[in-house]
Motif scaffolding. Structure first.
Motif, PDB file in Angstrom:
ATOM      1  N   SER A 174       0.817  -1.207   0.000  1.00 62.91           N
ATOM      2  CA  SER A 174       0.000   0.000   0.000  1.00 62.91           C
ATOM      3  C   SER A 174       0.854   1.261   0.000  1.00 62.91           C
ATOM      4  O   SER A 174       0.422   2.303  -0.452  1.00 62.91           O
ATOM      5  CB  SER A 174      -0.947   0.013   1.195  1.00 62.91           C
ATOM      6  N   ASN A 175       2.079   1.178   0.523  1.00 59.29           N
ATOM      7  CA  ASN A 175       2.916   2.360   0.627  1.00 59.29           C
ATOM      8  C   ASN A 175       4.023   2.415  -0.415  1.00 59.29           C
ATOM      9  O   ASN A 175       4.619   3.461  -0.612  1.00 59.29           O
ATOM     10  CB  ASN A 175       3.554   2.427   2.015  1.00 59.29           C
ATOM     11  N   SER A 227       8.005   7.551  -6.134  1.00 63.38           N
ATOM     12  CA  SER A 227       8.492   6.979  -7.389  1.00 63.38           C
ATOM     13  C   SER A 227       9.745   6.151  -7.090  1.00 63.38           C
ATOM     14  O   SER A 227      10.346   6.270  -6.016  1.00 63.38           O
ATOM     15  CB  SER A 227       8.828   8.094  -8.382  1.00 63.38           C
ATOM     16  N   LYS A 228      10.154   5.343  -8.059  1.00 60.99           N
ATOM     17  CA  LYS A 228      11.355   4.522  -7.871  1.00 60.99           C
ATOM     18  C   LYS A 228      12.577   5.393  -7.604  1.00 60.99           C
ATOM     19  O   LYS A 228      13.411   5.073  -6.761  1.00 60.99           O
ATOM     20  CB  LYS A 228      11.599   3.646  -9.104  1.00 60.99           C
ATOM     21  N   LEU A 261      12.413   6.968  -4.108  1.00 60.90           N
ATOM     22  CA  LEU A 261      12.731   5.940  -3.120  1.00 60.90           C
ATOM     23  C   LEU A 261      14.227   5.634  -3.115  1.00 60.90           C
ATOM     24  O   LEU A 261      14.835   5.501  -2.049  1.00 60.90           O
ATOM     25  CB  LEU A 261      11.924   4.672  -3.388  1.00 60.90           C
ATOM     26  N   LYS A 262      14.843   5.562  -4.286  1.00 56.72           N
ATOM     27  CA  LYS A 262      16.281   5.307  -4.376  1.00 56.72           C
ATOM     28  C   LYS A 262      17.060   6.428  -3.700  1.00 56.72           C
ATOM     29  O   LYS A 262      18.011   6.180  -2.939  1.00 56.72           O
ATOM     30  CB  LYS A 262      16.701   5.168  -5.850  1.00 56.72           C
ATOM     31  N   VAL A 263      16.667   7.661  -3.947  1.00 52.69           N
ATOM     32  CA  VAL A 263      17.338   8.806  -3.326  1.00 52.69           C
ATOM     33  C   VAL A 263      17.175   8.755  -1.807  1.00 52.69           C
ATOM     34  O   VAL A 263      18.147   8.937  -1.063  1.00 52.69           O
ATOM     35  CB  VAL A 263      16.798  10.140  -3.904  1.00 52.69           C
ATOM     36  N   MET A 264      15.978   8.454  -1.338  1.00 52.81           N
ATOM     37  CA  MET A 264      15.742   8.390   0.109  1.00 52.81           C
ATOM     38  C   MET A 264      16.523   7.235   0.735  1.00 52.81           C
ATOM     39  O   MET A 264      17.019   7.346   1.853  1.00 52.81           O
ATOM     40  CB  MET A 264      14.248   8.280   0.411  1.00 52.81           C
ATOM     41  N   ALA A 305       9.648  13.792  -2.133  1.00 57.45           N
ATOM     42  CA  ALA A 305       9.467  12.717  -1.158  1.00 57.45           C
ATOM     43  C   ALA A 305       9.022  13.277   0.185  1.00 57.45           C
ATOM     44  O   ALA A 305       8.106  12.737   0.825  1.00 57.45           O
ATOM     45  CB  ALA A 305      10.761  11.928  -1.010  1.00 57.45           C
ATOM     46  N   ILE A 306       9.643  14.362   0.615  1.00 57.52           N
ATOM     47  CA  ILE A 306       9.270  14.986   1.888  1.00 57.52           C
ATOM     48  C   ILE A 306       7.808  15.403   1.855  1.00 57.52           C
ATOM     49  O   ILE A 306       7.053  15.155   2.803  1.00 57.52           O
ATOM     50  CB  ILE A 306      10.194  16.188   2.191  1.00 57.52           C
ATOM     51  N   LYS A 307       7.386  15.995   0.757  1.00 60.83           N
ATOM     52  CA  LYS A 307       5.991  16.434   0.625  1.00 60.83           C
ATOM     53  C   LYS A 307       5.042  15.236   0.640  1.00 60.83           C
ATOM     54  O   LYS A 307       4.038  15.239   1.354  1.00 60.83           O
ATOM     55  CB  LYS A 307       5.810  17.243  -0.656  1.00 60.83           C
TER      56      LYS A 307
END
Length: 107
Positions: free
Chosen positions: A41-42, A47-48, A51-54, A84-86
């Motif tokens: 669900s999350n 985006s990929k 997520l990679k950056v995070m 991502a933060i948003k």
């Protein structure tokens, strides 16, 4: 990781190895089901690339190191972080990584 807790075990009750093995399997299966439902669900939340950056941030990489590794500009890395933060309703990078860990997306 989890555990089963019950206050209604009778004093002197015996736990056989088979019972403990079954309880362990039950806990593992329950954890797997919960983890997969949380992840599915999350996982589409970011985006990929976001997520990679995070994930790189969670490993302690700097913006420059991430940009070099992904062969993108530092401005692009910063944009992925901002998005991502948003999306995670976080206040900063650290909070965003913590949110991802709480959601079971990063470990």
């Amino acid at each position: 990781m989890g555990f089963i807790y019950n206050m209604n075990v009778k004093e002197g009750a015996a736990f056989t190895d088979e019972l403990l093995d079954e309880m362990t399997r039950f806990g593992e299966e329950t954890g797997t089901m919960l983890q997969s439902s949380l992840h599915s669900s999350n996982s589409q939340l970011l985006s990929k690339r976001e997520l990679k950056v995070m994930r790189c941030i969670s490993m302690g990489d700097t913006t420059k190191e991430i940009a070099d590794a992904l062969e993108i500009s530092e401005m692009t890395v910063k944009q992925y972080v901002k998005l991502a933060i948003k999306k995670l309703d976080a206040t900063n990078r650290t909070h965003a990584v913590a949110q991802l860990i709480r959601k079971g997306i990063l470990s």
